[in-house]
Design an enzyme around this catalytic site. Structure first.
Site, PDB file in Angstrom:
ATOM      1  N   HIS A 196      45.355  41.139  38.870  1.00 51.85           N
ATOM      2  CA  HIS A 196      46.477  40.269  38.382  1.00 51.85           C
ATOM      3  C   HIS A 196      47.751  40.293  39.141  1.00 51.85           C
ATOM      4  CE1 HIS A 196      43.110  39.797  35.448  1.00 51.85           C
ATOM      5  NE2 HIS A 196      43.609  38.574  35.541  1.00 51.85           N
ATOM      6  N   GLU A 441      32.422  33.586  33.781  1.00 50.23           N
ATOM      7  CA  GLU A 441      32.857  34.739  34.964  1.00 50.23           C
ATOM      8  C   GLU A 441      32.040  35.918  34.729  1.00 50.23           C
ATOM      9  OE1 GLU A 441      36.917  35.115  33.881  1.00 50.23           O
ATOM     10  OE2 GLU A 441      36.686  34.878  31.805  1.00 50.23           O
ATOM     11  N   ASP A 465      36.733  37.183  38.197  1.00 50.24           N
ATOM     12  CA  ASP A 465      35.793  38.158  37.524  1.00 50.24           C
ATOM     13  C   ASP A 465      34.270  37.770  37.851  1.00 50.24           C
ATOM     14  OD1 ASP A 465      37.391  39.642  35.879  1.00 50.24           O
ATOM     15  OD2 ASP A 465      38.007  37.973  34.697  1.00 50.24           O
ATOM     16  N   CYS A 512      38.663  27.815  38.043  1.00 52.98           N
ATOM     17  CA  CYS A 512      40.082  28.248  38.070  1.00 52.98           C
ATOM     18  C   CYS A 512      40.312  29.540  38.427  1.00 52.98           C
ATOM     19  CB  CYS A 512      40.532  28.079  36.532  1.00 52.98           C
ATOM     20  SG  CYS A 512      39.559  29.177  35.581  1.00 52.98           S
TER      21      CYS A 512
HETATM   22  C1  PEP Z   1      38.800  34.681  36.813  1.00 52.05           C
HETATM   23  O1  PEP Z   1      38.390  35.592  36.538  1.00 52.05           O
HETATM   24  O2  PEP Z   1      38.643  33.889  37.906  1.00 52.05           O
HETATM   25  C2  PEP Z   1      40.184  33.759  36.039  1.00 52.05           C
HETATM   26  C3  PEP Z   1      40.592  32.725  36.299  1.00 52.05           C
HETATM   27  O3  PEP Z   1      40.672  34.532  34.889  1.00 52.05           O
HETATM   28  P1  PEP Z   1      41.613  35.798  35.344  1.00 52.05           P
HETATM   29  O4  PEP Z   1      41.959  35.899  36.713  1.00 52.05           O
HETATM   30  O5  PEP Z   1      42.708  35.656  34.598  1.00 52.05           O
HETATM   31  O6  PEP Z   1      40.716  36.854  34.703  1.00 52.05           O
HETATM   32 MG    MG Z   2      38.813  36.236  34.485  1.00 51.07          MG
END
Ligand code: PEP
Ligand code: MG
Length: 580
Positions: A196, A441, A465, A512
């Protein structure tokens, strides 16, 4: 002396600036000898830090009316430790006897205590050593200046807008705090490409290189650095020739960026007229202007967990409602997809207490996201009510993260029903038909996608994920970062299966995860049938540029062929051709 360090380039661009070193609490405590005449002063400094942390905890406790009971209990334990002679009197004695600095005295005493706790038979008591460590970290941060606090203050006051953060590690909570400050780049010793922290660097559109291993130890405060976020290179004290070369490259990148800006109002459709929706991922309400500036058609992912970080208390319903309302109003009629909090794993509410457990219990597989929401029904209801209340101000969709089981979807939907009915009882208006979607995910969710399609209005594939869990690669661990591969045939099969299954029943699907914002993958995803992409605002125009230059009708059969390839070299070669 000039030298070069290599790491993972996780956010492109070039920055040239001065190093600003971030301290790392107990790890970096120096051992200093204090002159006899300064010993009293050192003791006073120690006492002031203890008092400041106590006051901070008290303040947190007073403002935690809506926090889970365990948070209050945890604050009580910490306050108790701050009154314990073992942590208050002993370090004072060490400072006087050994004439050392307060930080060092405290760490010496902490190590003694941790050893004692380790010897306890009782598991609960043994665990309390984590509290000791956390309390000591807090006091040390106070003594050293909060990791970041000095730097943030300095950055705010600095006339230079080219400060480069050099840290051993940055948590997502640290990184989000930098949003308000102008840094030219981040570099850290640890961290993976889709951690993140990396995602946040990309969302701020500033270059970042992670996984440098020992950058923090080799670079000194104020040294001149060049950060090449694309190639993962950091040049320390560059010579004039290298500096000029990079200055030129930096200018070229800026020129390309400004050319892309012309695409902002262009209709997002392919050469053969297929319309493609490009949405923004945001972390905080303050990101809305940047999303609009990039021409986002809406928010495809609002990672609400960032509202919960960097604070001792929880945002209550009104505070959350105001945040969601701000986003929906700011987006002025464009749809906003709000994801319920994805807390846990690296976005932990209490990172210090679980740090020791992290390795042991593997938090990415633990109580995270919807699992935490269902385990904390009060916290979940607060958020659901706040989102529903905001839905009267504009089009909101609700997105649930990390679903794997049918019963989790059913429980989440039941919780939403409960929130709706409580609002109805209070005669509070909201969108009765709010759409509910689920994140795909976890590989199990992609494989058994029928369960999701029958219960939900839309899906969003979280490739970050999905890749982590499919390939068993911790996305925040730089040691396995090289194995993190969006083009692994298994990953592509799961995405293709999800898209094709949803298309059959007419349920919209977006991507996403970071794959959606990578222009090198735009054609591949278009050919797989993806029509809704959600990404950092900084990527939207680059992806749009690709869309405008693609013929989807031509791409589809080529991509079908690519998906049948399972030899990585052939797959990459075919992808290069597709992008040519
Ligand atoms: C993902 O896992 O691709 C996602 C968009 O969520 P995050 O990156 O916040 O885990
Ligand atoms: Mg995620």
């Amino acid at each position: 002396m000039s030298f070069t360090l290599h790491g993972l380039g996780v956010s492109g661009g070039i920055a040239i600036g001065r190093a600003m070193l971030m301290s790392h609490a107990t790890l970096e405590v120096a051992h200093l000898t204090i002159a006899p005449r300064l010993v009293d002063k050192e003791v006073a400094r120690f006492e002031a830090a203890i008092a400041a942390v106590k006051a901070e905890l008290l303040q947190v406790k007073e403002s935690t009316e809506h926090a889970p009971a365990e948070l209050a209990a945890f604050i009580d334990i910490h306050t108790m430790f701050l009154e314990d002679p073992e942590l208050v009197d002993k370090p004072r004695e060490i400072i006087r006897e050994r004439r050392c600095n307060a930080e060092w005295a405290l760490v010496q005493q902490m190590e003694q205590l941790v050893e004692q706790f380790d010897r306890f038979e009782d598991a609960y008591l043994r665990e309390r050593k984590l509290d000791v460590v956390q309390v000591v970290e807090r006091v040390i941060k106070e003594l050293l200046g909060h990791p970041g606090r000095h730097a943030l203050k300095a950055a705010k006051n600095s006339k230079e807008d080219s400060l480069i953060v050099v840290a051993h590690d940055l948590s997502p909570a640290d990184t989000i705090a930098f949003k308000e400050h102008r840094f030219a780049a981040f570099i850290t010793d640890v961290g993976g490409a889709t951690s993140h922290t990396a995602i946040l660097a990309r969302s701020m559109a500033i270059p970042a290189v992670l996984g440098l291993e020992n950058g923090r130890g080799l670079i000194r405060d104020g040294e001149q650095l060049i950060v090449d976020g694309l190639r993962g290179v950091v040049i320390v004290n560059p010579d004039q020739r290298v500096l000029e070369e990079y200055q030129l490259r930096k200018e070229q990148i800026e020129l390309e960026r400004s050319k892309l800006k012309r695409l902002k109002s262009a209709k997002s459709e392919s050469l053969d007229g297929v319309s493609v929706q490009l949405f923004a991922n945001i972390e905080l309400p303050g990101d809305v202007p940047v999303a609009l500036e990039a021409g986002a058609e809406g928010v495809g992912l609002f990672r609400t967990e960032f509202l919960f970080l960097n604070r001792g208390d929880m945002p209550d319903e009104d505070e959350q409602y105001e945040a969601y309302k701000k986003v929906v109003k700011g987006m002025a009629g464009r749809p906003v997809t709000i994801r319920t909090f994805d807390l846990g794993a690296d976005k932990d509410l209490r990172p210090e207490t679980t740090a020791g457990d992290r390795v042991k219990t593997n938090p990415a597989l633990g109580r995270r996201a919807i699992r935490l929401s269902l385990a904390e029904p009060r916290m979940f209801q607060t958020q659901l009510r706040a989102i529903l209340r905001a839905s009267k101000h504009g089009p909101i969709k609700l997105l649930i993260p990390m679903l794997a089981h049918a019963h989790e979807i059913d429980q989440a939907l039941a919780a939403l029903e409960q929130a709706k009915s409580s609002l109805r009882g209070e005669k509070v208006s909201f969108d009765e038909n709010i759409e509910v979607g689920g994140m795909i995910e976890i590989p199990a969710a992609a494989l058994a996608v029928g369960l999701f399609l029958r219960r939900l209005d839309f899906l969003s594939i979280g490739t970050n994920d999905l890749i982590q869990y499919t390939l068993a690669i911790d996305r925040s661990d730089e040691q396995v970062a090289a194995l993190y591969d969006p083009l692994h045939p298994a990953v592509l099969m799961l995405i293709a299966h999800t898209l094709a299954s949803a298309e059959k029943v007419g349920i919209p699907v977006s991507v996403c995860g970071e794959m959606a914002g990578d222009p090198e993958l735009t054609r591949l995803l278009l050919g797989m049938g993806l029509r809704i992409f959600s990404m950092h605002p900084s990527q939207i125009l680059k992806v749009k540029h690709r869309v405008l230059k693609s013929d989807v009708g031509e791409l589809a059969p080529n991509v079908r062929r690519i998906l049948r390839l399972d030899e990585p070299a052939k797959l990459r070669e075919a992808l290069e051709k597709l992008n040519a």
